[in-house]
Design an enzyme around this catalytic site. Structure first.
Site, mmCIF file in Angstrom:
data_model
loop_
_atom_site.group_PDB
_atom_site.id
_atom_site.type_symbol
_atom_site.label_atom_id
_atom_site.label_comp_id
_atom_site.label_asym_id
_atom_site.label_seq_id
_atom_site.Cartn_x
_atom_site.Cartn_y
_atom_site.Cartn_z
ATOM 1 N N GLU A 274 0.832 -1.216 0.000
ATOM 2 C CA GLU A 274 0.000 0.000 0.000
ATOM 3 C C GLU A 274 0.867 1.268 0.000
ATOM 4 O OE1 GLU A 274 -3.375 -0.584 2.521
ATOM 5 O OE2 GLU A 274 -3.781 1.563 2.706
ATOM 6 N N GLU A 277 1.909 1.793 -3.487
ATOM 7 C CA GLU A 277 0.758 2.288 -4.258
ATOM 8 C C GLU A 277 0.584 3.791 -3.993
ATOM 9 O OE1 GLU A 277 -2.982 0.981 -2.625
ATOM 10 O OE2 GLU A 277 -3.860 0.709 -4.611
ATOM 11 N N CYS A 294 -8.518 -1.686 4.585
ATOM 12 C CA CYS A 294 -8.488 -2.985 5.261
ATOM 13 C C CYS A 294 -9.680 -3.179 6.194
ATOM 14 C CB CYS A 294 -7.176 -3.206 5.983
ATOM 15 S SG CYS A 294 -6.658 -1.829 6.947
ATOM 16 N N SER A 314 -7.422 2.281 -1.492
ATOM 17 C CA SER A 314 -6.294 1.447 -1.867
ATOM 18 C C SER A 314 -6.864 0.155 -2.444
ATOM 19 C CB SER A 314 -5.462 1.126 -0.629
ATOM 20 O OG SER A 314 -4.668 -0.001 -0.875
ATOM 21 N N LYS A 353 -15.713 -8.779 9.167
ATOM 22 C CA LYS A 353 -14.725 -9.663 8.520
ATOM 23 C C LYS A 353 -15.397 -10.947 8.031
ATOM 24 C CE LYS A 353 -10.805 -7.468 8.613
ATOM 25 N NZ LYS A 353 -10.113 -7.133 7.353
ATOM 26 N N GLU A 356 -16.644 -9.882 4.808
ATOM 27 C CA GLU A 356 -15.543 -9.682 3.846
ATOM 28 C C GLU A 356 -15.125 -11.016 3.224
ATOM 29 O OE1 GLU A 356 -11.686 -7.001 4.118
ATOM 30 O OE2 GLU A 356 -11.318 -8.876 5.139
ATOM 31 N N GLU A 361 -15.853 -11.361 -4.816
ATOM 32 C CA GLU A 361 -14.531 -11.236 -5.441
ATOM 33 C C GLU A 361 -13.407 -11.768 -4.554
ATOM 34 O OE1 GLU A 361 -16.553 -8.874 -4.516
ATOM 35 O OE2 GLU A 361 -15.502 -7.311 -3.404
ATOM 36 N N CYS A 490 -9.740 -1.631 15.376
ATOM 37 C CA CYS A 490 -10.217 -3.025 15.501
ATOM 38 C C CYS A 490 -10.367 -3.497 16.940
ATOM 39 C CB CYS A 490 -9.252 -3.974 14.827
ATOM 40 S SG CYS A 490 -9.148 -3.718 13.092
HETATM 41 FE FE1 HC1 Z 1 -8.061 -5.582 12.005
HETATM 42 FE FE2 HC1 Z 1 -6.658 -5.836 9.920
HETATM 43 S S1 HC1 Z 1 -6.120 -4.508 11.665
HETATM 44 S S2 HC1 Z 1 -8.738 -4.950 9.917
HETATM 45 O O1 HC1 Z 1 -8.586 -4.106 12.664
HETATM 46 O O2 HC1 Z 1 -6.035 -4.610 8.622
HETATM 47 O O3 HC1 Z 1 -10.547 -7.061 12.222
HETATM 48 O O4 HC1 Z 1 -6.880 -6.621 14.520
HETATM 49 O O5 HC1 Z 1 -7.027 -8.274 11.398
HETATM 50 O O6 HC1 Z 1 -7.455 -7.832 7.793
HETATM 51 O O7 HC1 Z 1 -3.908 -7.006 10.393
HETATM 52 C C1 HC1 Z 1 -9.589 -6.532 12.258
HETATM 53 C C2 HC1 Z 1 -7.412 -6.212 13.672
HETATM 54 C C3 HC1 Z 1 -7.194 -7.126 11.236
HETATM 55 C C4 HC1 Z 1 -7.058 -7.105 8.608
HETATM 56 C C5 HC1 Z 1 -4.926 -6.610 10.105
#
Ligand code: HC1
Ligand code: SF4
Length: 556
Positions: A274, A277, A294, A314, A353, A356, A361, A490
């Site tokens: 990133e 990028e 993320c 990103s 998550k 996600e 995709e 998080c």
């Molecule tokens: Fe997260 Fe991540 S920091 S998003 O907060 O970018 O859930 O902990 O796992 O994928 O590393 C959450 C935390 C996590 C991702 C990373």
């Protein structure tokens, strides 16, 4: 300020928001079911009633004043609180034994503390239609109409996916027009779940899928998010333990996991990709500001509300999906196992998550996401005592992480990691950070060649809306924006243990800062296993193969 509390002179904070918080600060926790420090004051439950200068009033709605005479626990207050609880129970589903919040429910806790063993009133039946349409599950038969979910969703997240409907006995919380939650603008951040005092809002429990995969003889790989190691202690009597991650690795191996990797490794990888990028966009002067991507709640929010900014996100996948992609496309070959035989279990602090991992995709990369809460259930039901399990390192090569990678788990971590990657190239001269308001920080980095980069770190989607609106109006010039949907990042995710409020989030943030990896690396650029992955497979940042494996697209 000096007040009298239960007959004793007490010094309280002059700036306390209300009497409830002032008393909390001096160690007196007033019972309440609808008070949240981060939203407006609602005063619905009346449990926080106290006596002030001889009159009963709710402590959430009164400002302390010099010399006020407060009684917090008299026979009259006790009886009133018992009465309130009984009335709530008169319409509350009492299937406590099978409730996801069994043992973690504020209402259940007060019922025990106030000795409610029988409810004098006839049971008033409430709608028991459970909305299973989404990862967030709604059961209105357990709702006490405190409105915490409504206020968090509207005031903190600026979404308003749920609200009060109907009146009197018929009153309920639901999406508009009685829609299922899946058909609304909900982004699955889980903040309504995090703040629900009962089991009216919960999230889908996926533990059985893990055991089924074990039974089927799959090669089980676990991977753990940074924030999990800063919160699961709360459920396991391990307060302040900073080697919890290693204990969990050992535990998971003991119950049959073949490998356990660290999502913080992938955070290093994502920061590295990133950062390049971002550098490319800066050079070309395009798709700026760059937004981090993320946080899946934020991505969904951007898709719903700001489609014109999607190309600014990103395109690098989140660490969860990046590691999933590497494991299924590359690591499987390396260890000679058919990716179909690998079952990848991601352990996350976050409800979004789960969503996600199921995005079209990205599907197939991660097989199941379980939250910190679910991991704690697995540990507790196993009979193991995590305290007695010695820590062992995560498996290599995807178990090594820098402090930067770990810091992804709390607000500001992604931004500082990207800066760490670019530090040498930018030749940073000075860094100045200013807090614009709670949840919005602006940082200006000056480089030796006289250039400057401005970054904003924001948490909470309501705050994010403010930042984007300022950018759109031309009132904020910024090059990079880190967004985390949940307060404090998080560590405040919807899949974290209860309670999940400002006080525990602050503590988790501190623990995460103290967690030191087995190998102490500061910047992602020091993560030699990550660099070797580039050497052996990804070639270089933004290469064709890196794009294929690590980048994604968003939906308009
Ligand atoms: Fe997260 Fe991540 S920091 S998003 O907060 O970018 O859930 O902990 O796992 O994928 O590393 C959450 C935390 C996590 C991702 C990373
Ligand atoms: Fe609102 Fe988030 Fe709950 Fe969805 S998950 S209803 S967006 S608070």
């Amino acid at each position: 300020m000096k007040i009298i509390v239960n007959g004793k002179e007490t010094i309280i904070n002059d700036n306390a928001r209300n009497l409830l918080e002032a008393l909390r600060d001096v160690g007196i926790e007033i019972p309440n079911l609808c008070y949240l420090s981060e939203t407006s004051i609602y005063g619905a439950c009346r449990m926080c009633i106290v006596e002030v200068d001889g009159q009963l009033m709710t402590s959430c709605s009164i400002k302390p004043y010099e010399g006020m005479n407060v009684k917090t626990h008299t026979p009259e207050i006790y009886e009133m609180r018992r009465g309130i609880l009984e009335l709530l129970f008169a319409s509350h589903n009492r299937d406590c034994t099978t409730c996801e919040r069994n043992g973690n429910c504020k209402l259940q806790k007060y019922a025990e503390e106030f000795g409610i063993r029988k409810v004098r009133f006839d049971k008033l039946d409430k709608s028991n239609i459970i909305d299973y349409s989404s990862i967030i599950i709604r059961d209105n038969s357990k709702c006490i109409l405190c409105g915490d979910c409504v206020r968090v969703c509207d005031e903190v997240q600026s979404i308003g996916a749920i609200d009060f409907a109907f009146r009197g006995f018929e009153a309920q919380v639901m999406p508009a027009f009685g829609e299922e939650l899946a058909n609304t603008n909900c982004v699955l951040c889980g903040q309504c779940v995090a703040h629900c005092p009962t089991g009216a809002l919960t999230f889908r429990n996926d533990i059985q899928k893990v055991y089924k995969a074990m039974e089927e003889g799959k090669y089980i790989i676990g991977m753990m998010a940074p924030a999990v190691r800063a919160s699961i202690q709360e459920e396991l009597g391990l307060e302040n333990d900073v080697v919890t991650a290693g204990r969990i690795v050992n535990f998971l191996k003991s119950i049959g996991f073949n490998k356990v990797f660290d999502v913080a490794f992938a955070a290093d990888l994502v920061a590295y990709e990133e950062a390049h990028e971002f550098k490319e966009r800066l050079e070309k002067g395009e798709k700026l500001p760059q937004f981090t991507s993320c946080c899946p709640g934020w991505v969904k929010f951007a898709e719903h509300n700001y489609p014109e900014f999607l190309e600014n996100l990103s395109s690098v996948k989140s660490p969860q999906q990046a590691l999933g992609s590497i494991i299924k496309r590359y690591y499987a070959k390396e260890i000679g196992i058919d990716p179909e035989d690998i079952y990848l279990v991601s352990i996350m602090p976050c409800t979004a998550k789960k969503f996600e991992a199921e995005r079209e995709e990205l599907s197939g990369e991660v097989d199941v996401v379980i939250t910190t809460k679910e991991l704690s259930q697995i540990i507790r039901s196993s009979g193991f005592n995590l305290k007695d399990i010695p820590p062992v390192p995560f498996d290599r090569p995807y178990g090594l992480s820098s402090q930067s990678g770990l810091s992804f788990g709390k607000t500001g971590g992604v931004f500082s990691s990207v800066l760490n990657v670019l530090e040498d190239e930018l030749e940073v001269e000075s860094v100045k950070t200013e807090e614009l308001e709670k949840g919005i920080r602006i940082t200006t980095v000056k480089t030796k060649n006289g250039k400057s980069i401005t970054g904003v770190v924001v948490f909470g989607l309501g705050n994010t809306r403010k930042v984007i609106d300022k950018i759109k109006e031309g009132n904020l010039k910024v090059d990079i924006v880190e967004v985390m949907a949940c307060d404090f990042g998080c560590i405040g995710g919807g899949g974290q243990p209860y309670p999940n409020d400002t006080r525990v989030r602050t503590k988790r943030s501190k623990i995460l800062s103290e967690v030191v990896g087995i190998d102490v690396l500061i910047s992602p650029t020091e993560n030699y296993h990550m660099l070797s992955l580039y050497e052996k497979y990804l070639k270089e940042p933004l290469s064709h193969i890196a794009h294929e494996v690590l980048h994604t697209t968003y939906k308009n």
